[in-house]
Scaffold this motif. Structure first.
Motif, PDB file in Angstrom:
ATOM      1  N   SER A  26       0.357  14.987 -15.401  1.00 40.38           N
ATOM      2  CA  SER A  26      -0.872  15.391 -14.713  1.00 40.38           C
ATOM      3  C   SER A  26      -1.030  14.455 -13.519  1.00 40.38           C
ATOM      4  CB  SER A  26      -2.081  15.215 -15.642  1.00 40.38           C
ATOM      5  OG  SER A  26      -2.237  13.841 -15.949  1.00 40.38           O
ATOM      6  N   TYR A  27      -1.938  14.787 -12.640  1.00 40.09           N
ATOM      7  CA  TYR A  27      -2.206  13.903 -11.499  1.00 40.09           C
ATOM      8  C   TYR A  27      -2.532  12.486 -11.999  1.00 40.09           C
ATOM      9  CZ  TYR A  27      -5.129  11.370  -8.264  1.00 40.09           C
ATOM     10  OH  TYR A  27      -5.676  10.360  -7.525  1.00 40.09           O
ATOM     11  N   HIS A  28      -3.456  12.392 -12.988  1.00 39.02           N
ATOM     12  CA  HIS A  28      -3.909  11.068 -13.432  1.00 39.02           C
ATOM     13  C   HIS A  28      -2.765  10.235 -14.001  1.00 39.02           C
ATOM     14  CE1 HIS A  28      -7.933  12.456 -12.755  1.00 39.02           C
ATOM     15  NE2 HIS A  28      -7.865  13.370 -13.698  1.00 39.02           N
TER      16      HIS A  28
ATOM     17  N   THR B 236       0.854  -1.188   0.000  1.00 31.90           N
ATOM     18  CA  THR B 236       0.000   0.000   0.000  1.00 31.90           C
ATOM     19  C   THR B 236       0.890   1.238   0.000  1.00 31.90           C
ATOM     20  OG1 THR B 236      -0.087   0.173   2.413  1.00 31.90           O
ATOM     21  CG2 THR B 236      -1.754  -1.208   1.371  1.00 31.90           C
ATOM     22  N   ARG B 237       0.262   2.378  -0.162  1.00 27.97           N
ATOM     23  CA  ARG B 237       1.054   3.615  -0.158  1.00 27.97           C
ATOM     24  C   ARG B 237       0.216   4.771   0.371  1.00 27.97           C
ATOM     25  NH1 ARG B 237      -2.416   6.774  -3.166  1.00 27.97           N
ATOM     26  NH2 ARG B 237      -2.628   6.179  -5.324  1.00 27.97           N
ATOM     27  N   PHE B 238       0.922   5.790   0.823  1.00 31.14           N
ATOM     28  CA  PHE B 238       0.282   7.073   1.144  1.00 31.14           C
ATOM     29  C   PHE B 238       0.968   8.075   0.230  1.00 31.14           C
ATOM     30  CE2 PHE B 238       0.242  10.927   4.062  1.00 31.14           C
ATOM     31  CZ  PHE B 238      -1.086  11.238   3.805  1.00 31.14           C
ATOM     32  N   ALA B 239       0.167   8.904  -0.454  1.00 32.93           N
ATOM     33  CA  ALA B 239       0.728   9.757  -1.513  1.00 32.93           C
ATOM     34  C   ALA B 239       0.319  11.217  -1.338  1.00 32.93           C
ATOM     35  CB  ALA B 239       0.260   9.229  -2.875  1.00 32.93           C
ATOM     36  N   PRO B 240       0.827  11.876  -0.303  1.00 33.84           N
ATOM     37  CA  PRO B 240       0.405  13.263  -0.064  1.00 33.84           C
ATOM     38  C   PRO B 240       1.115  14.265  -0.981  1.00 33.84           C
ATOM     39  CG  PRO B 240       2.047  12.635   1.548  1.00 33.84           C
ATOM     40  CD  PRO B 240       1.800  11.414   0.701  1.00 33.84           C
ATOM     41  N   SER B 241       0.465  15.397  -1.166  1.00 32.77           N
ATOM     42  CA  SER B 241       1.096  16.514  -1.881  1.00 32.77           C
ATOM     43  C   SER B 241       1.627  17.478  -0.826  1.00 32.77           C
ATOM     44  CB  SER B 241       0.080  17.232  -2.762  1.00 32.77           C
ATOM     45  OG  SER B 241      -0.460  16.322  -3.693  1.00 32.77           O
ATOM     46  N   PRO B 242       2.884  17.903  -0.936  1.00 25.32           N
ATOM     47  CA  PRO B 242       3.452  18.792   0.099  1.00 25.32           C
ATOM     48  C   PRO B 242       3.061  20.244  -0.122  1.00 25.32           C
ATOM     49  CG  PRO B 242       5.137  18.215  -1.494  1.00 25.32           C
ATOM     50  CD  PRO B 242       3.882  17.528  -1.943  1.00 25.32           C
TER      51      PRO B 242
ATOM     52  N   VAL C 228      -5.070   2.744  -1.344  1.00 28.58           N
ATOM     53  CA  VAL C 228      -5.952   3.165  -0.243  1.00 28.58           C
ATOM     54  C   VAL C 228      -6.041   4.686  -0.306  1.00 28.58           C
ATOM     55  CG1 VAL C 228      -6.260   3.145   2.263  1.00 28.58           C
ATOM     56  CG2 VAL C 228      -5.132   1.209   1.126  1.00 28.58           C
ATOM     57  N   ARG C 229      -7.223   5.219  -0.535  1.00 27.33           N
ATOM     58  CA  ARG C 229      -7.357   6.678  -0.639  1.00 27.33           C
ATOM     59  C   ARG C 229      -8.799   7.080  -0.396  1.00 27.33           C
ATOM     60  NH1 ARG C 229      -6.104   7.073  -7.132  1.00 27.33           N
ATOM     61  NH2 ARG C 229      -8.010   6.081  -7.872  1.00 27.33           N
ATOM     62  N   GLY C 230      -9.016   8.374  -0.257  1.00 27.59           N
ATOM     63  CA  GLY C 230     -10.326   8.885   0.129  1.00 27.59           C
ATOM     64  C   GLY C 230     -11.394   8.677  -0.942  1.00 27.59           C
TER      65      GLY C 230
ATOM     66  N   ASP D 219     -13.300  10.694  -2.048  1.00 30.36           N
ATOM     67  CA  ASP D 219     -13.415  11.843  -2.948  1.00 30.36           C
ATOM     68  C   ASP D 219     -12.723  11.582  -4.284  1.00 30.36           C
ATOM     69  OD1 ASP D 219     -11.059  11.797  -1.417  1.00 30.36           O
ATOM     70  OD2 ASP D 219     -10.699  13.929  -1.707  1.00 30.36           O
ATOM     71  N   ILE D 220     -11.852  10.570  -4.338  1.00 27.53           N
ATOM     72  CA  ILE D 220     -11.142  10.288  -5.597  1.00 27.53           C
ATOM     73  C   ILE D 220     -11.772   9.107  -6.332  1.00 27.53           C
ATOM     74  CG2 ILE D 220      -8.821  10.032  -6.626  1.00 27.53           C
ATOM     75  CD1 ILE D 220      -7.610  11.018  -4.113  1.00 27.53           C
ATOM     76  N   ARG D 221     -12.839   8.553  -5.745  1.00 25.94           N
ATOM     77  CA  ARG D 221     -13.451   7.365  -6.358  1.00 25.94           C
ATOM     78  C   ARG D 221     -13.812   7.603  -7.827  1.00 25.94           C
ATOM     79  NH1 ARG D 221     -17.311   5.700  -2.684  1.00 25.94           N
ATOM     80  NH2 ARG D 221     -16.251   3.780  -2.146  1.00 25.94           N
TER      81      ARG D 221
ATOM     82  N   SER E 215       0.565  10.580 -13.592  1.00 30.50           N
ATOM     83  CA  SER E 215       1.615  10.269 -12.617  1.00 30.50           C
ATOM     84  C   SER E 215       1.177   9.171 -11.653  1.00 30.50           C
ATOM     85  CB  SER E 215       1.963  11.509 -11.791  1.00 30.50           C
ATOM     86  OG  SER E 215       2.479  12.482 -12.636  1.00 30.50           O
ATOM     87  N   VAL E 216      -0.054   9.274 -11.186  1.00 30.88           N
ATOM     88  CA  VAL E 216      -0.508   8.326 -10.172  1.00 30.88           C
ATOM     89  C   VAL E 216      -0.529   6.897 -10.745  1.00 30.88           C
ATOM     90  CG1 VAL E 216      -3.042   8.228 -10.351  1.00 30.88           C
ATOM     91  CG2 VAL E 216      -2.009   8.555  -8.152  1.00 30.88           C
ATOM     92  N   VAL E 217      -0.908   6.790 -12.002  1.00 31.11           N
ATOM     93  CA  VAL E 217      -0.990   5.476 -12.644  1.00 31.11           C
ATOM     94  C   VAL E 217       0.416   4.901 -12.883  1.00 31.11           C
ATOM     95  CG1 VAL E 217      -1.536   4.463 -14.904  1.00 31.11           C
ATOM     96  CG2 VAL E 217      -3.264   5.764 -13.664  1.00 31.11           C
TER      97      VAL E 217
ATOM     98  N   ILE F 156       5.780  11.211  -2.466  1.00 30.90           N
ATOM     99  CA  ILE F 156       5.538  12.646  -2.365  1.00 30.90           C
ATOM    100  C   ILE F 156       5.050  13.135  -3.726  1.00 30.90           C
ATOM    101  CG2 ILE F 156       6.622  14.898  -1.890  1.00 30.90           C
ATOM    102  CD1 ILE F 156       6.439  13.117   0.606  1.00 30.90           C
ATOM    103  N   GLU F 157       3.808  13.608  -3.771  1.00 32.52           N
ATOM    104  CA  GLU F 157       3.207  14.006  -5.049  1.00 32.52           C
ATOM    105  C   GLU F 157       3.426  15.504  -5.260  1.00 32.52           C
ATOM    106  OE1 GLU F 157      -0.627  12.147  -5.852  1.00 32.52           O
ATOM    107  OE2 GLU F 157       0.612  10.375  -6.233  1.00 32.52           O
ATOM    108  N   ASP F 158       4.620  15.817  -5.739  1.00 37.70           N
ATOM    109  CA  ASP F 158       5.028  17.223  -5.837  1.00 37.70           C
ATOM    110  C   ASP F 158       5.180  17.692  -7.287  1.00 37.70           C
ATOM    111  OD1 ASP F 158       7.202  15.659  -6.392  1.00 37.70           O
ATOM    112  OD2 ASP F 158       8.627  16.778  -5.173  1.00 37.70           O
TER     113      ASP F 158
HETATM  114  N1  GLU Z   1      -1.815  13.423  -3.915  1.00 35.79           N
HETATM  115  C1  GLU Z   1      -3.186  13.039  -3.823  1.00 35.79           C
HETATM  116  C2  GLU Z   1      -3.818  13.785  -2.663  1.00 35.79           C
HETATM  117  O1  GLU Z   1      -3.114  14.303  -1.810  1.00 35.79           O
HETATM  118  C3  GLU Z   1      -3.305  11.560  -3.604  1.00 35.79           C
HETATM  119  C4  GLU Z   1      -4.152  10.918  -4.582  1.00 35.79           C
HETATM  120  C5  GLU Z   1      -4.154   9.401  -4.533  1.00 35.79           C
HETATM  121  O2  GLU Z   1      -3.969   8.817  -3.453  1.00 35.79           O
HETATM  122  O3  GLU Z   1      -4.338   8.799  -5.586  1.00 35.79           O
HETATM  123  O4  GLU Z   1      -5.036  13.858  -2.606  1.00 35.79           O
END
Ligand code: GLU
Length: 283
Positions: free
Chosen positions: A194-196, A3-9, A212-214, A216-218, A198-200, A39-41
């Motif tokens: 783009s976000y889409h 799994t991962r956590f992918a926050p934007s700083p 695993v994510r919120g 809101d991104i479903r 990079s994330v893929v 780190i999604e920067d």
């Molecule tokens: N960087 C995104 C955010 O902070 C994460 C998106 C994801 O987990 O796919 O909302």
């Protein structure tokens, strides 16, 4: 399980981020798996080293450990360029010179005050969309995915598994994604991704088995599954979790400093206090 956590700083982590990170961490640990951090920067204008450092500090304080090295999207432009090249070779992306106001104007009159929105913003009316495939586009403009051509590719049903609050097998297809999202942006001018996209690319390179994510991104997940198909990448399982809300029911936002993890820390809370606040088992 990976799994991962992918926050934007781009601001302080709040309770919602803590929940997402701890849930992804706990799931991996319970399965004897691996928890990674990314780190999604890619938004270099909004990303700041001070926020990145605070992410590490907050996560450590929460008691989380992750397998190093940490992936940073700003180091990954060659991987994104390669993926754009693959899409371009299929003739599926095109440059778009429309500004936000151009898109609004072309989208026509908003219905009841709102424009038709998809997970990538206002559904693009296709002003710059070419009739035919164009190959080898330059990545210096905004680039969009031509969903009309994607729908003609006969990709068939796109399926993915969801776990969490809404477990089940989901089925979609390119034509439906075209209607729900329009020609989404695969690369932004000055960002070269783009976000889409990079994330893929990153979820595949980090071999993430469970995203695993919120919740809101479903709605963006079908875009990701489509990109995985086009780029011949595996589709992970998606675990969309509940959103943490304030007492008025509003979802927490980045600027919601009142619930910043650093604030709880400064006030003497413990990591288990945070776990109780978001309904996760204490450790
Ligand atoms: N960087 C995104 C955010 O902070 C994460 C998106 C994801 O987990 O796919 O909302």
């Amino acid at each position: 399980m990976i799994t991962r956590f992918a926050p934007s700083p781009t601001g302080p982590l709040h309770l919602g981020h803590a929940y997402s990170a701890m849930l992804a961490h706990d799931m991996a640990m319970a399965a004897g798996g691996t928890f990674l951090l990314r780190i999604e920067d890619i938004d270099q204008l909004r990303s700041k080293p001070v926020w990145e450092q605070q992410i590490y500090d907050d996560l450590e304080w929460l008691g989380l450990t992750w397998t190093k090295p940490v992936m940073r999207q700003s180091d990954r432009l060659p991987a994104y360029k390669k993926a754009l090249g693959q899409l371009s070779a299929q003739g599926l992306i095109y440059p778009c010179i429309c500004s936000r106001s151009d898109v609004k104007r072309a989208a026509g009159a908003p219905q009841e005050g709102v424009f038709p929105m998809g997970p990538d913003g206002i559904i693009y009316p296709g002003t710059c969309r070419p009739k035919q495939k164009i190959c080898n586009v330059k990545i210096h403009e905004n680039l969009r995915c031509n969903m009309t051509l994607a729908a003609d590719l006969n990709l068939g049903e796109l399926t993915f598994e969801e776990t969490g609050e809404d477990t089940g097998t989901r089925t979609t297809n390119a034509a439906k994604i075209g209607i729900d999202t329009g020609d989404f942006v695969v690369s932004r001018k000055h960002m070269f991704t783009s976000y889409h996209l990079s994330v893929v690319v990153d979820d595949a390179d980090q071999k993430i088995s469970h995203v695993v994510r919120g919740a809101d991104i479903r709605e963006a997940t079908p875009i990701h599954v489509l990109l995985q198909k086009l780029l011949k990448l595996p589709t992970p399982t998606y675990h969309h979790h509940k959103l943490i809300r304030d007492e008025t029911g509003k979802r927490l936002a980045k600027r919601d400093d009142a619930r910043a993890i650093s604030k709880y820390r400064a006030e003497g809370a413990t990591p288990n206090d945070i776990r109780r606040l978001v309904d996760l088992p204490e450790v």
